[in-house]
Write an enzyme that holds these catalytic residues in place. Structure first.
Site, PDB file in Angstrom:
ATOM      1  N   VAL A 124       0.879  -1.186   0.079  1.00 51.84           N
ATOM      2  CA  VAL A 124      -0.283   0.081  -0.217  1.00 51.84           C
ATOM      3  C   VAL A 124       0.826   1.529   0.194  1.00 51.84           C
ATOM      4  O   VAL A 124       1.238   1.457   0.967  1.00 51.84           O
ATOM      5  CB  VAL A 124      -0.936  -0.156   1.356  1.00 51.84           C
ATOM      6  CG1 VAL A 124      -1.484   0.770   1.002  1.00 51.84           C
ATOM      7  CG2 VAL A 124      -1.605  -1.274   1.512  1.00 51.84           C
ATOM      8  N   PRO A 125       1.569   1.616  -1.435  1.00 50.12           N
ATOM      9  CA  PRO A 125       2.431   2.688  -1.649  1.00 50.12           C
ATOM     10  C   PRO A 125       2.171   4.076  -1.028  1.00 50.12           C
ATOM     11  O   PRO A 125       1.923   5.013  -2.106  1.00 50.12           O
ATOM     12  CB  PRO A 125       2.776   2.077  -3.517  1.00 50.12           C
ATOM     13  CG  PRO A 125       1.102   3.034  -3.692  1.00 50.12           C
ATOM     14  CD  PRO A 125       0.662   1.790  -2.153  1.00 50.12           C
ATOM     15  N   CYS A 126       1.971   3.819   0.590  1.00 49.96           N
ATOM     16  CA  CYS A 126       2.342   5.971   0.999  1.00 49.96           C
ATOM     17  C   CYS A 126       3.261   6.424   0.577  1.00 49.96           C
ATOM     18  O   CYS A 126       3.565   7.274   0.888  1.00 49.96           O
ATOM     19  CB  CYS A 126       1.996   5.705   2.485  1.00 49.96           C
ATOM     20  SG  CYS A 126       2.932   4.404   3.531  1.00 49.96           S
ATOM     21  N   HIS A 127       4.027   5.750   0.202  1.00 55.11           N
ATOM     22  CA  HIS A 127       5.466   6.564   0.052  1.00 55.11           C
ATOM     23  C   HIS A 127       5.486   7.059  -1.077  1.00 55.11           C
ATOM     24  O   HIS A 127       6.054   8.194  -1.686  1.00 55.11           O
ATOM     25  CB  HIS A 127       6.739   5.250   0.434  1.00 55.11           C
ATOM     26  CG  HIS A 127       6.960   4.200  -1.411  1.00 55.11           C
ATOM     27  ND1 HIS A 127       5.920   2.951  -1.057  1.00 55.11           N
ATOM     28  CD2 HIS A 127       7.013   4.477  -2.206  1.00 55.11           C
ATOM     29  CE1 HIS A 127       6.014   3.010  -2.161  1.00 55.11           C
ATOM     30  NE2 HIS A 127       7.194   3.115  -2.862  1.00 55.11           N
TER      31      HIS A 127
END
Length: 158
Positions: A124-127
C-alpha cells in the site's frame, strides 16, 4: 496471527497476517527491539508468495503487487489506502490529489493521518505521496525509507 521477518536492501521487514490476508508490513530499523506478540506464530511458508514478490520488487522485476490484503482501519482509512494502491510505480501524488480521488477534497490532512496509519508499507504505497510543494513529507517508517523506495522505483523504470 502468523509472522515472518525477511531481509530487504534497507532494513528487515516484519510480515504479519492470517487467512484473511496480509495485515502488517513493517520496517524494523532495530530488529532487536521488535515486539512480537506472544500469540503470533512464526510461519515462513505462509508468507512465501509475498516474500517472493517483495524480492522481485526490490530487484526491479515487479511493479504491481498481487497480494491478498486485510488491513485493519476505519472506512475512511481503507478508502485512502485503496486510492494509494492506484498510484503507479514510479509516480507520486500529493495528499490533496488523494483527497480529491476519494471525493473528499478538503480532507488532505486526514489523508496524511491515514497515510501515517498505513499498516502495510510498500504494497500500500504511502511512500508515493508527497507534499503539495513536491517535497518529501512525513513517512511513518522514516523519510530515509521513503526516499530509498522512491529512488528505487525511479531507477527500476529506467
Amino acid at each position: 496471527m502468523y509472522y515472518h521477518i525477511i531481509k530487504s536492501p534497507i532494513y528487515p521487514i516484519l510480515l504479519a497476517g492470517d487467512e484473511k490476508g496480509l495485515k502488517h508490513l513493517i520496517f524494523l530499523k532495530d530488529e532487536r527491539k521488535a515486539k512480537i506478540p506472544n500469540d503470533w506464530v512464526e510461519n515462513k511458508d505462509f508468507f512465501r508468495e509475498v516474500s517472493n514478490q517483495l524480492e522481485a520488487y526490490f530487484s526491479g522485476k515487479l511493479k504491481t503487487f498481487d497480494v491478498k490484503l486485510a488491513p485493519q482501519g476505519t472506512e475512511f482509512q481503507k478508502s485512502v489506502w485503496k486510492a494509494l494502491c492506484e498510484i503507479p510505480c514510479g509516480e507520486t501524488r500529493t495528499y490533496g490529489e488523494i483527497a480529491k480521488r476519494i471525493q473528499n477534497p478538503k480532507a488532505y490532512r486526514a489523508v496524511g493521518l491515514a497515510n501515517n496509519r498505513n499498516p502495510i508499507a510498500i504494497i500500500v504505497p504511502c511512500h508515493r505521496v508527497i507534499g503539495a510543494n513536491g517535497k518529501l513529507t512525513g513517512y511513518a517508517s522514516g523519510l530515509d525509507i521513503k526516499e530509498f523506495l522512491l529512488k528505487l522505483e525511479e531507477n527500476n523504470l529506467k
